[in-house]
Design a protein around this motif. Structure first.
Motif, mmCIF file in Angstrom:
data_model
loop_
_atom_site.group_PDB
_atom_site.id
_atom_site.type_symbol
_atom_site.label_atom_id
_atom_site.label_comp_id
_atom_site.label_asym_id
_atom_site.label_seq_id
_atom_site.Cartn_x
_atom_site.Cartn_y
_atom_site.Cartn_z
ATOM 1 N N TYR A 14 -1.141 -15.785 2.047
ATOM 2 C CA TYR A 14 -1.054 -16.638 0.861
ATOM 3 C C TYR A 14 -0.947 -15.757 -0.382
ATOM 4 C CZ TYR A 14 -2.566 -20.214 4.101
ATOM 5 O OH TYR A 14 -2.643 -21.063 5.167
ATOM 6 N N HIS A 15 -0.315 -16.302 -1.400
ATOM 7 C CA HIS A 15 -0.033 -15.553 -2.626
ATOM 8 C C HIS A 15 0.109 -16.559 -3.754
ATOM 9 C CE1 HIS A 15 3.076 -13.724 -5.361
ATOM 10 N NE2 HIS A 15 2.281 -12.689 -5.221
ATOM 11 N N PHE A 16 -0.299 -16.181 -4.965
ATOM 12 C CA PHE A 16 -0.054 -17.063 -6.102
ATOM 13 C C PHE A 16 0.563 -16.304 -7.257
ATOM 14 C CE2 PHE A 16 -4.435 -15.625 -6.854
ATOM 15 C CZ PHE A 16 -4.396 -15.252 -8.190
ATOM 16 N N VAL A 17 1.268 -17.047 -8.086
ATOM 17 C CA VAL A 17 1.877 -16.520 -9.296
ATOM 18 C C VAL A 17 1.459 -17.432 -10.435
ATOM 19 C CG1 VAL A 17 4.059 -16.054 -10.494
ATOM 20 C CG2 VAL A 17 3.862 -15.582 -8.042
ATOM 21 N N LEU A 18 1.005 -16.842 -11.533
ATOM 22 C CA LEU A 18 0.739 -17.604 -12.753
ATOM 23 C C LEU A 18 2.007 -17.571 -13.576
ATOM 24 C CD1 LEU A 18 -1.069 -19.087 -14.800
ATOM 25 C CD2 LEU A 18 -1.825 -16.832 -15.611
ATOM 26 N N LYS A 19 2.507 -18.770 -13.917
ATOM 27 C CA LYS A 19 3.723 -18.875 -14.718
ATOM 28 C C LYS A 19 3.380 -19.429 -16.093
ATOM 29 C CE LYS A 19 6.917 -19.242 -10.896
ATOM 30 N NZ LYS A 19 8.193 -19.812 -10.470
ATOM 31 N N ALA A 20 4.053 -18.898 -17.094
ATOM 32 C CA ALA A 20 3.870 -19.364 -18.468
ATOM 33 C C ALA A 20 4.516 -20.740 -18.632
ATOM 34 C CB ALA A 20 4.488 -18.369 -19.440
ATOM 35 N N SER A 21 4.322 -21.329 -19.777
ATOM 36 C CA SER A 21 4.869 -22.661 -20.035
ATOM 37 C C SER A 21 6.392 -22.687 -19.976
ATOM 38 C CB SER A 21 4.371 -23.196 -21.378
ATOM 39 O OG SER A 21 4.660 -22.277 -22.405
ATOM 40 N N ASN A 22 7.043 -21.527 -20.147
ATOM 41 C CA ASN A 22 8.505 -21.478 -20.051
ATOM 42 C C ASN A 22 8.980 -21.233 -18.615
ATOM 43 O OD1 ASN A 22 7.932 -18.781 -19.619
ATOM 44 N ND2 ASN A 22 9.018 -18.030 -21.424
ATOM 45 N N GLY A 23 8.041 -21.184 -17.662
ATOM 46 C CA GLY A 23 8.378 -21.003 -16.256
ATOM 47 C C GLY A 23 8.482 -19.553 -15.802
ATOM 48 N N GLU A 24 8.345 -18.621 -16.733
ATOM 49 C CA GLU A 24 8.437 -17.207 -16.380
ATOM 50 C C GLU A 24 7.135 -16.721 -15.741
ATOM 51 O OE1 GLU A 24 11.070 -14.998 -16.670
ATOM 52 O OE2 GLU A 24 12.174 -16.857 -17.078
ATOM 53 N N PRO A 25 7.225 -15.903 -14.667
ATOM 54 C CA PRO A 25 6.005 -15.362 -14.051
ATOM 55 C C PRO A 25 5.336 -14.352 -14.980
ATOM 56 C CG PRO A 25 7.963 -14.442 -13.022
ATOM 57 C CD PRO A 25 8.439 -15.472 -14.004
ATOM 58 N N ILE A 26 4.018 -14.453 -15.106
ATOM 59 C CA ILE A 26 3.293 -13.518 -15.960
ATOM 60 C C ILE A 26 2.205 -12.748 -15.205
ATOM 61 C CG2 ILE A 26 3.796 -14.531 -18.204
ATOM 62 C CD1 ILE A 26 1.234 -16.154 -18.021
ATOM 63 N N LEU A 27 1.835 -13.224 -14.014
ATOM 64 C CA LEU A 27 0.828 -12.520 -13.218
ATOM 65 C C LEU A 27 1.019 -12.892 -11.756
ATOM 66 C CD1 LEU A 27 -1.818 -10.741 -13.744
ATOM 67 C CD2 LEU A 27 -3.049 -12.855 -13.252
ATOM 68 N N SER A 28 1.030 -11.888 -10.880
ATOM 69 C CA SER A 28 1.181 -12.116 -9.444
ATOM 70 C C SER A 28 -0.035 -11.566 -8.715
ATOM 71 C CB SER A 28 2.428 -11.402 -8.916
ATOM 72 O OG SER A 28 3.587 -11.936 -9.494
ATOM 73 N N SER A 29 -0.475 -12.307 -7.734
ATOM 74 C CA SER A 29 -1.656 -11.895 -6.974
ATOM 75 C C SER A 29 -1.277 -10.972 -5.825
ATOM 76 C CB SER A 29 -2.367 -13.125 -6.399
ATOM 77 O OG SER A 29 -1.664 -13.632 -5.265
ATOM 78 N N GLU A 30 -2.325 -10.432 -5.210
ATOM 79 C CA GLU A 30 -2.161 -9.728 -3.947
ATOM 80 C C GLU A 30 -1.950 -10.789 -2.862
ATOM 81 O OE1 GLU A 30 -5.876 -7.738 -3.182
ATOM 82 O OE2 GLU A 30 -6.979 -9.578 -3.060
ATOM 83 N N ARG A 31 -1.751 -10.355 -1.648
ATOM 84 C CA ARG A 31 -1.636 -11.287 -0.517
ATOM 85 C C ARG A 31 -3.026 -11.515 0.066
ATOM 86 N NH1 ARG A 31 3.200 -13.119 -0.083
ATOM 87 N NH2 ARG A 31 4.891 -11.795 -0.747
ATOM 88 N N TYR A 32 -3.286 -12.758 0.439
ATOM 89 C CA TYR A 32 -4.582 -13.148 0.990
ATOM 90 C C TYR A 32 -4.404 -13.650 2.419
ATOM 91 C CZ TYR A 32 -6.249 -13.175 -3.852
ATOM 92 O OH TYR A 32 -6.585 -12.821 -5.137
#
Length: 109
Positions: A14-32
């Motif tokens: 599993y993995h998550f990405v935090l996206k800004a309000s414009n849809g651009e990725p701003i932070l990516s997690s490690e794999r879980y």
């Protein structure tokens, strides 16, 4: 549109990405290994993203700039995209601080 966490699954990880309000990725997690751990990572971003001391500013070998968000125990929670300037990196940190605490969750698992 507010920021959002996008939770994904690839095989048994599993993995998550935090996206800004414009849809651009701003932070990516490690794999879980588990979804529960990935959700815990999102909670950790929510809790730690407002705290300046949790951000480690770095420069990549190619001269580009990025940052790592760390938990209170010093472990990395997520890594940013790379930026061509330190000002871009600092704007990325500001975006994580703004969106991280209250971003919604899109669960694509």
């Amino acid at each position: 549109m507010a920021g959002r966490y996008v939770l994904s699954q690839s095989g048994d990880q599993y993995h998550f990405v935090l996206k800004a309000s414009n849809g651009e990725p701003i932070l990516s997690s490690e794999r879980y290994a588990t979804k529960a751990n990935a959700l815990g990572g999102i909670t950790s971003v929510r809790n730690n993203s407002p705290i300046d001391a949790r951000y480690e500013k770095r420069t990549a070998a190619n001269g580009q700039f990025y940052f790592v968000l760390k938990a209170s125990n010093g472990e990395p929670i997520g890594t940013s995209e790379t930026y061509t300037s330190s000002a871009g990196r600092d704007a990325g940190i500001a975006s994580v601080k703004a969106h991280g605490p209250d971003a919604t969750l899109t669960d694509n698992t």
